[in-house]
Scaffold this active site. Structure first.
Site, mmCIF file in Angstrom:
data_model
loop_
_atom_site.group_PDB
_atom_site.id
_atom_site.type_symbol
_atom_site.label_atom_id
_atom_site.label_comp_id
_atom_site.label_asym_id
_atom_site.label_seq_id
_atom_site.Cartn_x
_atom_site.Cartn_y
_atom_site.Cartn_z
ATOM 1 N N GLU A 284 0.825 -1.208 0.000
ATOM 2 C CA GLU A 284 0.000 0.000 0.000
ATOM 3 C C GLU A 284 0.861 1.260 0.000
ATOM 4 O O GLU A 284 0.651 2.177 -0.801
ATOM 5 C CB GLU A 284 -0.910 -0.018 1.239
ATOM 6 C CG GLU A 284 -1.729 1.226 1.442
ATOM 7 C CD GLU A 284 -2.932 1.293 0.520
ATOM 8 O OE1 GLU A 284 -3.773 0.387 0.568
ATOM 9 O OE2 GLU A 284 -3.017 2.262 -0.254
ATOM 10 N N ASP A 288 1.136 4.011 -3.054
ATOM 11 C CA ASP A 288 0.692 5.388 -2.842
ATOM 12 C C ASP A 288 1.796 6.394 -3.155
ATOM 13 O O ASP A 288 1.580 7.377 -3.861
ATOM 14 C CB ASP A 288 0.229 5.574 -1.386
ATOM 15 C CG ASP A 288 -1.043 4.806 -1.084
ATOM 16 O OD1 ASP A 288 -1.596 4.184 -2.017
ATOM 17 O OD2 ASP A 288 -1.491 4.811 0.073
ATOM 18 N N SER A 483 -7.316 1.916 -3.940
ATOM 19 C CA SER A 483 -6.151 2.576 -3.356
ATOM 20 C C SER A 483 -5.075 2.817 -4.415
ATOM 21 O O SER A 483 -4.093 3.495 -4.124
ATOM 22 C CB SER A 483 -5.603 1.819 -2.152
ATOM 23 O OG SER A 483 -5.613 0.463 -2.361
#
Ligand SMILES: *[C@@H]1O[C@H](CO)[C@@H](O)[C@H](O)[C@H]1NC(C)=O
Ligand SMILES: *[C@@H]1O[C@H](CO)[C@@H](O)[C@H](O)[C@H]1NC(C)=O
Ligand SMILES: *[C@@H]1O[C@H](CO)[C@@H](O)[C@H](O)[C@H]1NC(C)=O
Ligand SMILES: *[C@@H]1O[C@H](CO)[C@@H](O)[C@H](O)[C@H]1NC(C)=O
Ligand SMILES: *[C@@H]1O[C@H](CO)[C@@H](O)[C@H](O)[C@H]1NC(C)=O
Ligand SMILES: *[C@@H]1O[C@H](CO)[C@@H](O)[C@H](O)[C@H]1NC(C)=O
Length: 578
Positions: A284, A288, A483
């Protein structure tokens, strides 16, 4: 027991016993009786041993604020391109001064805590005292909040242990007038795992068996017409928020740019790290950082991480408290964090909404991934997700390319979180767009599954599958989830902020009123659907204009940038007229 420990414990034991008798005749009430106290079971947590009575617990008391109605008025007027105050944000002091709790609330809460054996001087207060975080022993906590029973809970897949109560807490009725909720008691951290496997879409798609070349920065830059645009303003900034030990590695980032960053100018490292960042990098966090810095290229980037260091704290709550308590914050946050709306108490969500209004009033843009379960399904109803169901944030959904070998069109992807809040009313910025959808879409789900008068989301979307990242020095394909869409959109909005800053205009702040009045500046995916309930297992279908799979659409950078500059000139002309 060491002597020093006795000195530490004894006074607190004594005053806790005093407090018990002092408040024992008082009627006690629940602050969050509607919180689903068994939610941990379905989420995969296991109840372990009871917490030792001397073990520390961190409690976050949300002290009742003032002037919320005024704050909300300001929030709407600074975010509305048609308002004369568009972009006239308040600074940190002004916002915090406005909502500061009353002297009476503070006095009563402090007295109650002191009587209960809490060392209030060693608690951490926010600048305006609207939150106080205290470290107390489990014994003191259980006396103070009669009803709570603290246990350790373990989550095997997440390799995480937390301390939470298995039962609701209570406070004396007199105190309940001065507190919104108490954090560190009931809510478990949400665990959203980014998926690294290609999604199993065996039910559709003729492209399943073909090799997919993947999505990387130059593909997204081309699709969203960003071309080689980069940020140029030294005061611009953007951030990704991370929770629970999701860390990034600067060598991964360099490697990522060596492979995928040749066609545009970019910074080679994160500008500022807030909170812990060490050890192995997480999917993650890598995703990002790598994508926000590829779209919002050459823009100062913050990595804002909130640990599960104290397993007694709520990471999301700690982050939003910290944002509200920090003077120097980035212009945009990209956040992948969400809970089922039905698992949270109304008091908690309303208070978090106030925190979002505080951020919006300061001109901070909050983007949340809309979740990877489509419309969701729970007891024959769709299952909205919070904070996306909050009217005060921007929710980002997911799409996919119609043809993986061309980047011309997108369709709404089935995982894309979207639907209608069962708690929050539809804000006026979206009523026209949502009604157009409800009145014209040929394929609406049966009405009992959702509340068509609720806040509808997502608001915007971007491609969400087949992303390449570099994680622990290994290039990994097939990363999927909203995401992935969220840092992509965040980087593009940061470029729009950059143009505004270059023209001496403030950043975009809360985006939704702008987005819904500029539907034509976005690409409009009109096919696809998201997952949900029933036979077949479907939620909503994408449609022309806004829909609950793709929101207002996907960003067309030059068109959005133009609209953002026109929003400026409108407001300047208006101001001149006065
Ligand atoms: C708020 O910020 C101040 C100044 O940085 C700090 O001293 C205080 O501990 C913070 N409060 C909380 C609750 O974090
Ligand atoms: C207060 O803040 C300090 C500094 O950030 C931290 O070390 C301490 O653990 C905090 N105390 C509480 C009760 O949260
Ligand atoms: C689980 O977390 C602990 C630290 O909290 C770490 O030492 C351990 O290696 C982790 N185990 C796995 C399988 O990741
Ligand atoms: C995809 O789903 C089908 C049907 O649900 C299942 O039979 C198949 O094994 C799945 N494939 C993979 C790669 O998971
Ligand atoms: C990158 O941003 C800085 C300001 O932060 C600016 O001075 C510089 O010209 C930018 N570089 C490019 C290639 O635009
Ligand atoms: C976006 O890019 C496409 C293809 O390169 C082009 O046809 C279109 O005119 C561009 N749109 C805008 C608003 O610049």
């Amino acid at each position: 027991m060491r002597l020093s420990k006795i000195f530490y414990v004894l006074p607190s034991l004594l005053s806790a016993i005093c407090a018990l008798s002092y408040y024992s005749n008082d009627e006690r009430v629940y602050l969050e009786s509607d919180h689903d106290v068994d939610q941990w079971k379905a989420a995969g947590w296991q109840q372990m041993q009871r917490v030792h009575f001397l073990e520390p617990i961190f409690l976050a008391f949300a002290v009742r604020q003032q002037n919320i109605a005024r704050l909300e008025e300001i929030f709407w007027s600074v975010s509305n391109p048609k308002s004369k105050s568009y972009g006239r944000y308040l600074n940190f002091e002004a916002v915090n001064e406005l909502v500061k709790p009353s002297k009476e609330s503070l006095r009563i809460v402090k007295e109650w805590l002191s009587f209960g054996g809490v060392e209030t001087r060693s608690c951490n207060w926010t600048w305006n005292s609207d939150y106080v975080i205290c470290k107390v022993t489990a014994f003191v906590a259980e006396v103070l909040l009669k009803g709570v029973k603290f246990y350790h809970f373990h989550h095997e897949k997440a390799n995480l242990t937390v301390v939470r109560s298995s039962a609701h807490y209570t406070v004396p009725k007199e105190i309940s007038k001065h507190l919104d909720f108490i954090g560190g008691t009931l809510r478990f951290p949400a665990l959203n795992f980014v998926s690294s496997k290609a999604h199993n879409r065996s039910k559709t798609s003729k492209f399943d068996l073909r090799f997919h070349i993947g999505v990387y920065p130059s593909v997204l830059r081309k699709r969203y017409n960003v071309s080689d645009t980069v940020g140029k303003h030294h005061k611009n900034s953007q951030a990704v928020a991370q929770f629970l030990g999701q860390h990034y590695n600067s060598i991964d980032l360099e490697e990522f740019f060596t492979i995928f960053g040749r066609s545009f100018y970019h910074l080679s490292s994160v500008t500022k790290v807030v909170g812990p960042n060490s050890g192995r990098s997480g999917l993650e966090a890598s995703l990002d950082v790598q994508y926000i810095m590829s779209l919002g290229a050459n823009i100062s980037t913050w990595f804002w991480s909130t640990a599960g260091r104290h397993e007694k704290q709520e990471p999301f709550l700690n982050w939003i408290i910290a944002v509200g308590n920090t003077t120097d914050v980035p212009n945009i946050f990209s956040v992948s964090y969400g809970d089922n709306e039905d698992s949270l108490s109304i008091n908690y969500m309303q208070r978090i909404n106030v925190e979002f209004m505080k951020a919006g009033a300061r001109g901070i843009t909050m983007l949340f991934a809309s979740g990877d379960s489509g419309a969701g399904c729970h007891e024959k109803m769709f299952r909205p997700n919070f904070p996306c169901s909050s009217p005060y944030v921007t929710a980002v959904g997911g799409t996919a390319f119609n043809d993986p070998f061309g980047i011309d069109g997108e369709y709404g992807y089935d995982i894309s979180g979207g639907g209608f809040s069962n708690v929050f009313k539809q804000p006026s910025y979206q009523t026209s767009a949502v009604n157009t959808y409800l009145n014209n879409s040929p394929k609406l789900p049966i009405e009992s599954r959702y509340d068509r008068t609720g806040r509808a989301y997502p608001d915007i979307s971007a491609v969400c599958n087949h992303f390449w990242i570099v994680n622990n020095l290994i290039p990994i394909p097939g990363i999927m989830g909203t995401s992935a869409s969220t840092p992509t959109v965040a980087g593009i909005i940061a470029l729009i902020n950059d143009i505004r800053l270059q023209n001496d205009e403030p950043p975009m702040g809360f985006l939704n009123p702008f987005l819904y009045s500029n539907l034509k500046s976005l690409y409009d995916p009109t096919t696809g659907y998201n997952d949900g309930c029933g036979e077949p297992d479907r939620g909503f279908y994408a449609f022309e204009g806004w829909d609950p799979v793709t929101g207002c659409g996907t960003p067309n950078y030059p068109a959005l940038a133009k609209a953002a500059m026109e929003a400026v000139s409108d407001h300047v002309t208006d101001a001149l007229k006065v």
